[in-house]
Design a protein around this motif. Sequence first.
Motif, mmCIF file in Angstrom:
data_model
loop_
_atom_site.group_PDB
_atom_site.id
_atom_site.type_symbol
_atom_site.label_atom_id
_atom_site.label_comp_id
_atom_site.label_asym_id
_atom_site.label_seq_id
_atom_site.Cartn_x
_atom_site.Cartn_y
_atom_site.Cartn_z
ATOM 1 N N UNK A 207 -27.738 -14.701 -27.693
ATOM 2 C CA UNK A 207 -27.250 -13.479 -27.054
ATOM 3 C C UNK A 207 -25.861 -13.085 -27.563
ATOM 4 N N UNK A 208 -25.182 -13.998 -28.252
ATOM 5 C CA UNK A 208 -23.833 -13.747 -28.748
ATOM 6 C C UNK A 208 -23.809 -13.296 -30.202
ATOM 7 N N UNK A 209 -24.819 -13.701 -30.975
ATOM 8 C CA UNK A 209 -24.713 -13.591 -32.415
ATOM 9 C C UNK A 209 -24.571 -12.154 -32.901
ATOM 10 N N UNK A 210 -25.269 -11.209 -32.311
ATOM 11 C CA UNK A 210 -25.167 -9.823 -32.776
ATOM 12 C C UNK A 210 -23.766 -9.269 -32.559
ATOM 13 N N UNK A 211 -23.146 -9.647 -31.449
ATOM 14 C CA UNK A 211 -21.762 -9.215 -31.200
ATOM 15 C C UNK A 211 -20.820 -9.843 -32.226
ATOM 16 N N UNK A 212 -21.045 -11.112 -32.544
ATOM 17 C CA UNK A 212 -20.210 -11.797 -33.527
ATOM 18 C C UNK A 212 -20.346 -11.146 -34.906
ATOM 19 N N UNK A 213 -21.565 -10.742 -35.253
ATOM 20 C CA UNK A 213 -21.828 -10.194 -36.583
ATOM 21 C C UNK A 213 -21.524 -8.706 -36.696
ATOM 22 N N UNK A 214 -21.209 -8.073 -35.590
ATOM 23 C CA UNK A 214 -20.916 -6.633 -35.627
ATOM 24 C C UNK A 214 -19.566 -6.396 -36.302
ATOM 25 N N UNK A 215 -19.299 -5.150 -36.630
ATOM 26 C CA UNK A 215 -18.031 -4.791 -37.264
ATOM 27 C C UNK A 215 -16.917 -4.566 -36.256
ATOM 28 N N UNK A 216 -17.231 -4.719 -34.981
ATOM 29 C CA UNK A 216 -16.206 -4.519 -33.958
ATOM 30 C C UNK A 216 -15.210 -5.669 -33.964
ATOM 31 N N UNK A 217 -13.996 -5.383 -33.495
ATOM 32 C CA UNK A 217 -12.987 -6.426 -33.379
ATOM 33 C C UNK A 217 -13.463 -7.487 -32.390
ATOM 34 N N UNK A 218 -13.322 -8.769 -32.717
ATOM 35 C CA UNK A 218 -13.765 -9.814 -31.788
ATOM 36 C C UNK A 218 -12.936 -9.788 -30.510
ATOM 37 N N UNK A 219 -13.591 -10.090 -29.396
ATOM 38 C CA UNK A 219 -12.906 -10.080 -28.100
ATOM 39 C C UNK A 219 -12.184 -11.383 -27.821
ATOM 40 N N UNK A 220 -12.607 -12.475 -28.471
ATOM 41 C CA UNK A 220 -12.043 -13.783 -28.159
ATOM 42 C C UNK A 220 -12.465 -14.776 -29.232
ATOM 43 N N UNK A 221 -11.732 -15.875 -29.373
ATOM 44 C CA UNK A 221 -12.225 -16.956 -30.244
ATOM 45 C C UNK A 221 -13.488 -17.564 -29.667
ATOM 46 N N UNK A 222 -14.268 -18.206 -30.521
ATOM 47 C CA UNK A 222 -15.545 -18.752 -30.070
ATOM 48 C C UNK A 222 -15.784 -20.164 -30.562
ATOM 49 N N UNK A 223 -16.727 -20.823 -29.918
ATOM 50 C CA UNK A 223 -17.119 -22.185 -30.264
ATOM 51 C C UNK A 223 -18.629 -22.287 -30.113
ATOM 52 N N UNK A 224 -19.319 -22.689 -31.184
ATOM 53 C CA UNK A 224 -20.767 -22.843 -31.149
ATOM 54 C C UNK A 224 -21.109 -24.325 -31.083
ATOM 55 N N UNK A 225 -21.914 -24.708 -30.094
ATOM 56 C CA UNK A 225 -22.442 -26.066 -29.971
ATOM 57 C C UNK A 225 -23.860 -26.024 -30.512
ATOM 58 N N UNK A 226 -24.077 -26.624 -31.665
ATOM 59 C CA UNK A 226 -25.328 -26.441 -32.395
ATOM 60 C C UNK A 226 -26.198 -27.690 -32.356
ATOM 61 N N UNK A 227 -27.418 -27.499 -31.903
ATOM 62 C CA UNK A 227 -28.442 -28.546 -31.870
ATOM 63 C C UNK A 227 -29.280 -28.421 -33.143
ATOM 64 N N UNK A 228 -29.179 -29.404 -34.031
ATOM 65 C CA UNK A 228 -29.908 -29.328 -35.301
ATOM 66 C C UNK A 228 -31.417 -29.219 -35.099
ATOM 67 N N UNK A 229 -31.903 -29.760 -33.995
ATOM 68 C CA UNK A 229 -33.349 -29.675 -33.762
ATOM 69 C C UNK A 229 -33.813 -28.224 -33.691
ATOM 70 N N UNK A 230 -32.969 -27.346 -33.135
ATOM 71 C CA UNK A 230 -33.358 -25.947 -32.969
ATOM 72 C C UNK A 230 -33.416 -25.208 -34.303
ATOM 73 N N UNK A 231 -32.832 -25.793 -35.355
ATOM 74 C CA UNK A 231 -32.914 -25.167 -36.679
ATOM 75 C C UNK A 231 -34.321 -25.226 -37.243
#
Length: 470
Positions: free
Chosen positions: A298-322
């Motif tokens: 739900x966050x990725x499209x906002x992150x990839x948009x050309x708009x200025x970011x609203x805040x720093x972010x941190x992704x917790x990534x589960x390799x299984x989901x890849x």
Amino acid sequence: MRYTTITHRTVSGEARVYDDPGGWDEDTARPYFFLSYAHTPRAGTRGAGDPNHWVSKLYEDLCEAVLQLTDLPEGAPVGFMDQSMHQGTLWAKRLSQELATCRVFVPLYSPRYFNSLACGQEWYSFTQRPVYPERSTSERTSGIVPVLWVAMGNYQLPEVASQLQFNHSSFGPDYAAEGLYALMKLSYFRASYELAVHRLAKRIVDVAEETVIPVGRPLDFQSQPSAFKALAPTKQLRISVFSYRQSELPQERNPDYYGPRRIDWHPYQPQSARPLAEHAMRLAKQLGFHPSIHEFDQEVEEILSNREPAAPGLVLLDRWALRDEERREMVARFDRSNPPWVSVLEPWNTSDADCVEHDQPLFELSAKTLKSKRREAKPSFQEDAAGLATLEDFEDALPRAAMRAKYAFEDRSRSGQVRSGAPKPSLREAFGGEPGPWRPGTGRGEPGGQEAARYEDGPQSGAGPGGGEE
């Protein structure tokens, strides 16, 4: 499962530890003081000692000094401090109970303290209780006895703190110049430390005896605002989780590490059954952030948009989901964009039999998908490419990752100002201009009530309880 450690020091010297919020018997003696302090995060180096050891030592010395100045009966609580940073209902209820019953509030002043959401919530909660002078001829006081944990110099205090009428020099010149932490650490100041603790204890006892602060109704601690809104800016950290719901798991994956929501992922079971995002939130609050929890999808499209970011972010990534090809491509797009204000952490529990069995292919899948994020990490921030094998590894790595994202976010904001023609802020301007010497004010509240700063809505989370210090 971890439990909250809540300590009362009683007259007999017993440290009473509570895991249950319980209730407060009206016939039970109330603790003289509540010690409020900012929990210092553990240093990244393995084997580092407890950074809050010296606060605990001060608490013990203060309890002993208060005991010598009073006639507290056997078993009565002398003081209270929270020696954990764990979240949850029991922790919040116990903290709320203590803030509603203590006689004096003792905050340890430091820059970290005034940037802590939890400390601001403690201050706010205490000041919701009315305060009356013991005698009509007495000068009313706030019920707050501040302590300089470190020398504050010209640090600009938030309004609620600057209004307190308090003379720190009465605890001795070395204390006023150095703060209690330096006096404790350096043997040269031993006599100055003992004098400061004695006078601090006497002040606590005097305030307790000169004021009437009725027991209040326990508040929902985690929903309380911070009293420091006037000073501390909102420092958001958007924590997003890339994982599975239990219903989405491939057949060969153990469901014990997942829940009904993607943000429920808890990879370090059985060491901890708490969602990893809640651990991340706790650590982020220690760093002074106001974190929130989201699904990466739900966050990725906002992150990839050309708009200025609203805040720093941190992704917790589960390799299984890849292994989900469609969702993996979403992560690959994120990696190609490579926003520097978003850091990535990859927990990988080597005690998990599935992770051991599939270690090599999933590591290679991650390396192929996250080419840019792996390459751009600076050596001073480089994480273990094999993954964060334990909860301790994760807790060591998160502060570095969060601060890296914060620095990149601030650099982007500054460069944006320069491009738009706005002047580049100086270091002096960043710290509020040219403040004059700090002198505690003489502000007073209305009779029967304590001062409290106005605060807008606090952080929101999509993953259960928040709150907690630091």
